[in-house]
Design a protein around this motif. Structure first.
Motif, PDB file in Angstrom:
ATOM      1  N   PHE A 231       0.844  -1.197   0.000  1.00 43.37           N
ATOM      2  CA  PHE A 231       0.000   0.000   0.000  1.00 43.37           C
ATOM      3  C   PHE A 231       0.877   1.244   0.000  1.00 43.37           C
ATOM      4  O   PHE A 231       1.962   1.261   0.583  1.00 43.37           O
ATOM      5  CB  PHE A 231      -0.895   0.028   1.250  1.00 43.37           C
ATOM      6  CG  PHE A 231      -1.924  -1.061   1.304  1.00 43.37           C
ATOM      7  CD1 PHE A 231      -3.222  -0.842   0.872  1.00 43.37           C
ATOM      8  CD2 PHE A 231      -1.595  -2.323   1.796  1.00 43.37           C
ATOM      9  CE1 PHE A 231      -4.170  -1.850   0.926  1.00 43.37           C
ATOM     10  CE2 PHE A 231      -2.538  -3.335   1.857  1.00 43.37           C
ATOM     11  CZ  PHE A 231      -3.829  -3.103   1.417  1.00 43.37           C
ATOM     12  N   ILE A 232       0.372   2.287  -0.633  1.00 47.14           N
ATOM     13  CA  ILE A 232       0.950   3.612  -0.477  1.00 47.14           C
ATOM     14  C   ILE A 232      -0.187   4.555  -0.090  1.00 47.14           C
ATOM     15  O   ILE A 232      -1.223   4.606  -0.754  1.00 47.14           O
ATOM     16  CB  ILE A 232       1.677   4.103  -1.748  1.00 47.14           C
ATOM     17  CG1 ILE A 232       2.362   5.443  -1.471  1.00 47.14           C
ATOM     18  CG2 ILE A 232       0.755   4.176  -2.942  1.00 47.14           C
ATOM     19  CD1 ILE A 232       3.381   5.841  -2.531  1.00 47.14           C
ATOM     20  N   ILE A 233      -0.022   5.237   1.035  1.00 48.73           N
ATOM     21  CA  ILE A 233      -1.029   6.159   1.553  1.00 48.73           C
ATOM     22  C   ILE A 233      -0.494   7.568   1.343  1.00 48.73           C
ATOM     23  O   ILE A 233       0.542   7.940   1.904  1.00 48.73           O
ATOM     24  CB  ILE A 233      -1.310   5.881   3.035  1.00 48.73           C
ATOM     25  CG1 ILE A 233      -1.841   4.447   3.206  1.00 48.73           C
ATOM     26  CG2 ILE A 233      -2.299   6.887   3.596  1.00 48.73           C
ATOM     27  CD1 ILE A 233      -2.027   4.029   4.645  1.00 48.73           C
ATOM     28  N   ALA A 234      -1.164   8.336   0.520  1.00 53.38           N
ATOM     29  CA  ALA A 234      -0.656   9.635   0.098  1.00 53.38           C
ATOM     30  C   ALA A 234      -1.590  10.750   0.554  1.00 53.38           C
ATOM     31  O   ALA A 234      -2.803  10.572   0.666  1.00 53.38           O
ATOM     32  CB  ALA A 234      -0.492   9.683  -1.422  1.00 53.38           C
ATOM     33  N   GLY A 235      -1.002  11.905   0.812  1.00 49.78           N
ATOM     34  CA  GLY A 235      -1.780  13.078   1.203  1.00 49.78           C
ATOM     35  C   GLY A 235      -0.852  14.213   1.565  1.00 49.78           C
ATOM     36  O   GLY A 235       0.325  14.006   1.855  1.00 49.78           O
ATOM     37  N   ASP A 236      -1.385  15.422   1.556  1.00 44.15           N
ATOM     38  CA  ASP A 236      -0.585  16.583   1.904  1.00 44.15           C
ATOM     39  C   ASP A 236      -0.353  16.650   3.406  1.00 44.15           C
ATOM     40  O   ASP A 236      -0.940  15.882   4.187  1.00 44.15           O
ATOM     41  CB  ASP A 236      -1.259  17.865   1.414  1.00 44.15           C
ATOM     42  CG  ASP A 236      -1.250  17.975  -0.100  1.00 44.15           C
ATOM     43  OD1 ASP A 236      -0.359  17.379  -0.724  1.00 44.15           O
ATOM     44  OD2 ASP A 236      -2.151  18.650  -0.658  1.00 44.15           O
ATOM     45  N   THR A 237       0.485  17.579   3.823  1.00 40.26           N
ATOM     46  CA  THR A 237       0.765  17.767   5.242  1.00 40.26           C
ATOM     47  C   THR A 237      -0.525  18.036   6.009  1.00 40.26           C
ATOM     48  O   THR A 237      -1.338  18.860   5.606  1.00 40.26           O
ATOM     49  CB  THR A 237       1.725  18.958   5.431  1.00 40.26           C
ATOM     50  OG1 THR A 237       2.948  18.678   4.759  1.00 40.26           O
ATOM     51  CG2 THR A 237       2.015  19.183   6.906  1.00 40.26           C
ATOM     52  N   GLY A 238      -0.701  17.319   7.118  1.00 37.76           N
ATOM     53  CA  GLY A 238      -1.884  17.514   7.945  1.00 37.76           C
ATOM     54  C   GLY A 238      -3.112  16.766   7.472  1.00 37.76           C
ATOM     55  O   GLY A 238      -4.192  16.926   8.052  1.00 37.76           O
TER      56      GLY A 238
ATOM     57  N   GLY B 277       2.552  26.264   8.806  1.00 38.40           N
ATOM     58  CA  GLY B 277       1.110  26.191   8.633  1.00 38.40           C
ATOM     59  C   GLY B 277       0.551  24.814   8.869  1.00 38.40           C
ATOM     60  O   GLY B 277      -0.147  24.262   8.019  1.00 38.40           O
ATOM     61  N   ARG B 278       0.842  24.231  10.038  1.00 37.76           N
ATOM     62  CA  ARG B 278       0.344  22.897  10.341  1.00 37.76           C
ATOM     63  C   ARG B 278      -1.182  22.869  10.408  1.00 37.76           C
ATOM     64  O   ARG B 278      -1.800  21.865  10.100  1.00 37.76           O
ATOM     65  CB  ARG B 278       0.930  22.420  11.669  1.00 37.76           C
ATOM     66  CG  ARG B 278       2.435  22.364  11.722  1.00 37.76           C
ATOM     67  CD  ARG B 278       3.012  21.338  10.787  1.00 37.76           C
ATOM     68  NE  ARG B 278       2.617  19.991  11.130  1.00 37.76           N
ATOM     69  CZ  ARG B 278       2.978  18.909  10.446  1.00 37.76           C
ATOM     70  NH1 ARG B 278       3.722  19.041   9.351  1.00 37.76           N
ATOM     71  NH2 ARG B 278       2.597  17.709  10.822  1.00 37.76           N
ATOM     72  N   ASP B 279      -1.778  23.975  10.817  1.00 32.86           N
ATOM     73  CA  ASP B 279      -3.236  24.086  10.802  1.00 32.86           C
ATOM     74  C   ASP B 279      -3.681  24.432   9.383  1.00 32.86           C
ATOM     75  O   ASP B 279      -3.205  25.419   8.809  1.00 32.86           O
ATOM     76  CB  ASP B 279      -3.689  25.176  11.775  1.00 32.86           C
ATOM     77  CG  ASP B 279      -5.203  25.227  11.947  1.00 32.86           C
ATOM     78  OD1 ASP B 279      -5.917  24.858  11.002  1.00 32.86           O
ATOM     79  OD2 ASP B 279      -5.654  25.648  13.026  1.00 32.86           O
ATOM     80  N   PRO B 280      -4.571  23.647   8.791  1.00 33.45           N
ATOM     81  CA  PRO B 280      -4.988  23.933   7.409  1.00 33.45           C
ATOM     82  C   PRO B 280      -5.593  25.313   7.218  1.00 33.45           C
ATOM     83  O   PRO B 280      -5.647  25.819   6.094  1.00 33.45           O
ATOM     84  CB  PRO B 280      -6.022  22.829   7.121  1.00 33.45           C
ATOM     85  CG  PRO B 280      -5.682  21.729   8.063  1.00 33.45           C
ATOM     86  CD  PRO B 280      -5.178  22.406   9.302  1.00 33.45           C
ATOM     87  N   ASP B 281      -6.061  25.953   8.299  1.00 34.90           N
ATOM     88  CA  ASP B 281      -6.630  27.296   8.178  1.00 34.90           C
ATOM     89  C   ASP B 281      -5.577  28.391   8.259  1.00 34.90           C
ATOM     90  O   ASP B 281      -5.901  29.580   8.118  1.00 34.90           O
ATOM     91  CB  ASP B 281      -7.684  27.519   9.263  1.00 34.90           C
ATOM     92  CG  ASP B 281      -8.941  26.689   9.033  1.00 34.90           C
ATOM     93  OD1 ASP B 281      -9.267  26.449   7.854  1.00 34.90           O
ATOM     94  OD2 ASP B 281      -9.571  26.267  10.013  1.00 34.90           O
ATOM     95  N   ASP B 282      -4.321  28.023   8.491  1.00 32.72           N
ATOM     96  CA  ASP B 282      -3.243  29.002   8.491  1.00 32.72           C
ATOM     97  C   ASP B 282      -2.865  29.369   7.056  1.00 32.72           C
ATOM     98  O   ASP B 282      -3.172  28.636   6.108  1.00 32.72           O
ATOM     99  CB  ASP B 282      -2.015  28.452   9.215  1.00 32.72           C
ATOM    100  CG  ASP B 282      -2.232  28.355  10.722  1.00 32.72           C
ATOM    101  OD1 ASP B 282      -3.094  29.076  11.231  1.00 32.72           O
ATOM    102  OD2 ASP B 282      -1.546  27.537  11.369  1.00 32.72           O
ATOM    103  N   SER B 283      -2.172  30.489   6.925  1.00 33.27           N
ATOM    104  CA  SER B 283      -1.690  30.933   5.606  1.00 33.27           C
ATOM    105  C   SER B 283      -0.178  31.114   5.671  1.00 33.27           C
ATOM    106  O   SER B 283       0.317  32.233   5.876  1.00 33.27           O
ATOM    107  CB  SER B 283      -2.376  32.244   5.193  1.00 33.27           C
ATOM    108  OG  SER B 283      -3.766  32.060   5.028  1.00 33.27           O
ATOM    109  N   PRO B 284       0.576  30.033   5.525  1.00 35.76           N
ATOM    110  CA  PRO B 284       2.037  30.115   5.647  1.00 35.76           C
ATOM    111  C   PRO B 284       2.671  30.840   4.469  1.00 35.76           C
ATOM    112  O   PRO B 284       2.091  30.935   3.380  1.00 35.76           O
ATOM    113  CB  PRO B 284       2.466  28.647   5.690  1.00 35.76           C
ATOM    114  CG  PRO B 284       1.413  27.938   4.907  1.00 35.76           C
ATOM    115  CD  PRO B 284       0.131  28.669   5.213  1.00 35.76           C
ATOM    116  N   VAL B 285       3.873  31.346   4.701  1.00 37.92           N
ATOM    117  CA  VAL B 285       4.651  32.025   3.668  1.00 37.92           C
ATOM    118  C   VAL B 285       5.917  31.216   3.436  1.00 37.92           C
ATOM    119  O   VAL B 285       6.640  30.894   4.381  1.00 37.92           O
ATOM    120  CB  VAL B 285       5.000  33.462   4.093  1.00 37.92           C
ATOM    121  CG1 VAL B 285       5.840  34.144   3.015  1.00 37.92           C
ATOM    122  CG2 VAL B 285       3.736  34.261   4.375  1.00 37.92           C
TER     123      VAL B 285
END
Length: 747
Positions: free
Chosen positions: A173-180, A649-657
């Motif tokens: 298996f490969i389990i894929a997804g973005d950070t968080g 931006g570990r919180d998906p509602d953050d806006s990292p730069v």
């Protein structure tokens, strides 16, 4: 109203990004421009008065300035303008013509963040039907949330079902997804359920059930804390006691090594050692665990660890290598280097399954490789062969016990890839033309319809410095990468940082670059003092240092001009030499800069505003306060960039730069500036990985055939002959690899 304001800021930044990429750094956006943009996106135009009111709210919050009557600019757009107009400014300079310009061009990309819908499947529906009811109840009470995302539910059911059947078809298996996205829970929960669902007689058999492999020690340590939290709560809710072992370069060898390496103190006549394998308590996340020096289980099992703040107790962790020589934890956390070494060492043979002798153990059922997309080139080739060695070793146990053939389940956790199955096929050395084996590589990831937009955005800024920047004093002045780095980081941190809980990471792939940056930016005892200590940022904010006053042509103050929308009349503002956000709504004081972080080096990171680091922090460092990532020159690969981007931006509602300086004298940097999507939206479908590398095959074949030299009875031990046979049958290298061999006497 809050949602409307946040949405309006996203629309404003989107309009500004178009102008910025056209070279129009003095962005000009009006309320009418925003109203039209909203109308095009939503097929309904809001009243102009409502848009203007929302803009005024953003101005009051300090996220937007009205720099001239009717024209608005966001914090990020003004920061980009200041970055484009950056000069090397020193206190002695009175005339801007003496300060060389540093930046040739800037490109930006502002992207809406998305995440899997967390409330897609209730936990009760996601659990497989054959999980024992008592286990299911304990699991639901322990995990702390009522629902799973869709891909997590699919992963739990598919991996658990495969494990209960014994994986007869050798599926991976490969389990894929973005950070968080929740990848860790997607592979960890079915493993915990499988262990907890074992019948009592099987549960009494010792042996490692799952091996979790991590590419970095820091990542292994980070995941250890998460695993202890889940297993501890699972046990407290009525689940089984699941023990954990860990092996990497930081794990002490025995009791004497603990006394030598771990901090200690005396309490009530007993010596206690602080457990350095865990950064903080897994429950209160503030205290530290301590271990009694005379605990008898230090070298034989799981000693008692006690938090000095909340009193939480952990008694399921093997803390020394010596403890792993005579016992087998249920789950083993290990680095890939240690796994390769320990597979060949006799005293750890029982960890991989042993069918005879004083300690017989069952073989592992899971092999998990986290951050698998980092494995490429020669490293990836070694991992491909390491997987084969591990699988051959597991199959050998079933063959020796005359049991039906079972296969360990290989699970890779990865960032979102362009073609996950193709990537896994390369790592597993599976020919895509072999459709039967190729289809057994399962991909689990969020589907397009399972993703939802968040309130956050990812703001990418790519900076291309100048080569030559003449001034009247220095006609041949050439821009230095350290000068550019110091000024860029200073501008971004002071203009974007709004609170103590807003922090930045700066990555340097060159140790020399990292040392120079720290010495020039943060050094306190050097002469001249570092730019942060000398407070060079005040040249653009207060225009004074102590009693020294710089030349000012403003004729007013930033606050007055911002209030009256007359910033455009200030010559310093027009020249980009006035950091108005830093002055009014940013960080107009010195930063707390951490000591540089190197591989294997421990630095105090808590409470630091800026952390200069080598690549050692690109995985395993999770801090919700990180909102800025600075990358100095192009990273070694897109995979590394994705990892570093994910630290912010570990919180998906953050806006990292994410700011990247791309050095004009390097070929890859020039390519990435004109094709930045190759960094922030890469396709890993053609990873440079050759699992058939001749030297790699030869190395791992020999490791599979022989243990370390100079062990007792290496030629006569029947187990070694069995291991040798496994190596030849499962890792046959071909006649060209080893043409002849001769036993050599030990020296």
């Amino acid at each position: 109203m809050v949602q409307k304001v946040i949405g309006l800021l996203a629309v404003l930044e989107s309009l500004e990004s178009t102008q910025l990429n056209l070279g129009l750094y003095n962005t000009r956006i009006t309320a009418e421009d925003l109203r039209r943009a909203i109308a095009e996106a939503e097929d309904a135009a809001p009243p102009l008065a409502q848009v203007e009111a929302a803009l005024r709210d953003l101005v009051a919050q300090g996220e937007v300035i009205e720099w001239r009557p009717g024209y608005f600019r966001s914090r990020i757009a003004e920061t980009v303008r200041c970055l484009r107009l950056l000069r090397q400014r020193l206190w002695w300079q009175r005339d801007l013509s003496d300060a060389p310009l540093l930046v040739e061009d800037v490109r930006v990309e502002f992207r809406q963040r998305r995440r899997p819908k967390r409330d897609a499947v209730p936990v009760a529906e996601a659990l497989p039907a054959d999980v024992p009811p008592a286990v299911a109840r304990a699991f639901q009470n322990a995990i702390g949330f009522p629902t799973f995302s869709g891909f997590q539910a699919r992963a739990i059911k598919q991996v658990y079902a495969c494990a209960r059947q014994g994986n007869p078809e050798n599926e991976s298996f490969i389990i894929a997804g973005d950070t968080g996205a929740g990848k860790t829970e997607a592979f960890l929960f079915p493993i915990l359920l499988d262990i907890a669902s074992e019948p009592p007689e099987a549960r009494r058999q010792p042996g490692v059930r799952a091996v979790l492999v991590y590419p970095r020690i820091r990542l292994a340590r980070n995941q250890l804390g998460r695993l202890l939290r889940y297993t501890g709560r699972f046990h407290a809710a009525g689940g089984p006691r699941i023990t954990i072992g860990i092996q990497n370069g930081d794990v002490p060898r025995d009791r004497a090594a603990i006394a030598e390496r771990w901090p200690s103190e005396e309490q009530e006549g007993r010596t206690w050692h602080r457990v350095d394998l865990l950064e903080t308590c897994v429950e209160c996340e503030a205290g530290h665990y301590w271990l009694a020096a005379d605990d008898p289980a230090i070298e034989t099992g799981c000693p008692r660890l006690v938090c000095d703040r909340c009193g939480h107790v952990v008694d399921t962790l093997h803390v020394t290598q010596a403890a792993l020589t005579g016992t087998a934890p249920d789950i083993l956390i290990i680095t890939d280097v240690s796994l390769s070494q320990w597979l060949a060492r006799e005293k750890y043979t029982h960890l991989w399954g042993l069918w005879q002798g004083e300690l017989t153990t069952v073989p592992p059922r899971f092999l998990v490789l986290d951050e698998v997309h980092l494995y490429e080139r020669l490293k990836g080739a070694h991992i491909a062969r390491l997987i084969k060695r591990f699988q051959a070793r597991v199959r050998l146990v079933y063959a020796q016990n005359s049991q039906p053939q079972r296969h360990s389940i290989v699970i890779g956790a990865s960032a979102t890839l362009h073609d996950e199955r193709r990537f896994l096929a390369k790592l597993m050395d599976v020919d895509p033309q072999d459709r039967t084996r190729y289809e057994r590589l399962r991909v689990v990831k969020p589907r397009e319809e399972e993703l939802e937009p968040t309130e956050g955005r990812e703001r990418y800024i790519f900076i291309y410095p100048r080569r030559l920047s003449p001034t009247p004093r220095s006609p041949q002045y050439r821009v230095n990468d350290q000068t550019a780095a110091i000024t860029i980081v200073m501008c971004a941190m002071h203009n974007l940082k709004t609170s103590a809980e807003w922090r930045g990471l700066s990555f340097f792939d060159s140790i020399n670059d990292l040392r120079q940056f720290y010495a020039n930016y943060a050094a306190k005892d050097a002469f001249p003092a570092g730019a942060n200590v000398a407070e060079h940022f005040r040249i653009r904010t207060d225009r004074q240092m102590s009693t020294e006053q710089t030349f000012s042509c403003c004729g007013s103050t930033c606050a007055e001009r911002a209030q009256t929308a007359t910033l455009h009349e200030c010559p310093h503002f027009r020249a980009g030499d006035c950091w108005v956000f830093a002055r009014l709504n940013g960080w107009n004081k010195r930063l707390h800069v951490a000591d540089s972080v190197y591989a294997g080096a421990a630095s105090q990171l808590d409470g630091q505003d800026l952390i200069p680091t080598s690549p050692s922090l690109e995985v395993g460092y999770d801090d919700d306060a990180i909102h800025l990532v600075y990358q100095h020159k192009a990273p070694p690969s897109s995979a590394s960039f994705i990892q570093r981007r994910g630290r912010a931006g570990r919180d998906p509602d953050d806006s990292p730069v994410i700011i990247t300086l791309l050095w004009p004298y390097r070929r890859d940097d020039a390519f990435y500036f004109f094709r930045p999507e190759a960094l922030y939206d890469p396709a890993f479908d053609d990873a440079p990985l050759n699992a058939g590398n001749f030297n790699v095959q030869r190395t791992h074949t020999l490791l599979a055939c022989l243990r370390r030299q100079n062990v007792d009875g290496i030629r006569d031990d029947p187990r070694i002959l069995d291991f040798t046979r496994a190596g030849w049958e499962d890792l046959a290298p071909g006649d060209a690899v080893i043409q002849e061999f001769t036993w050599l006497d030990d020296p």
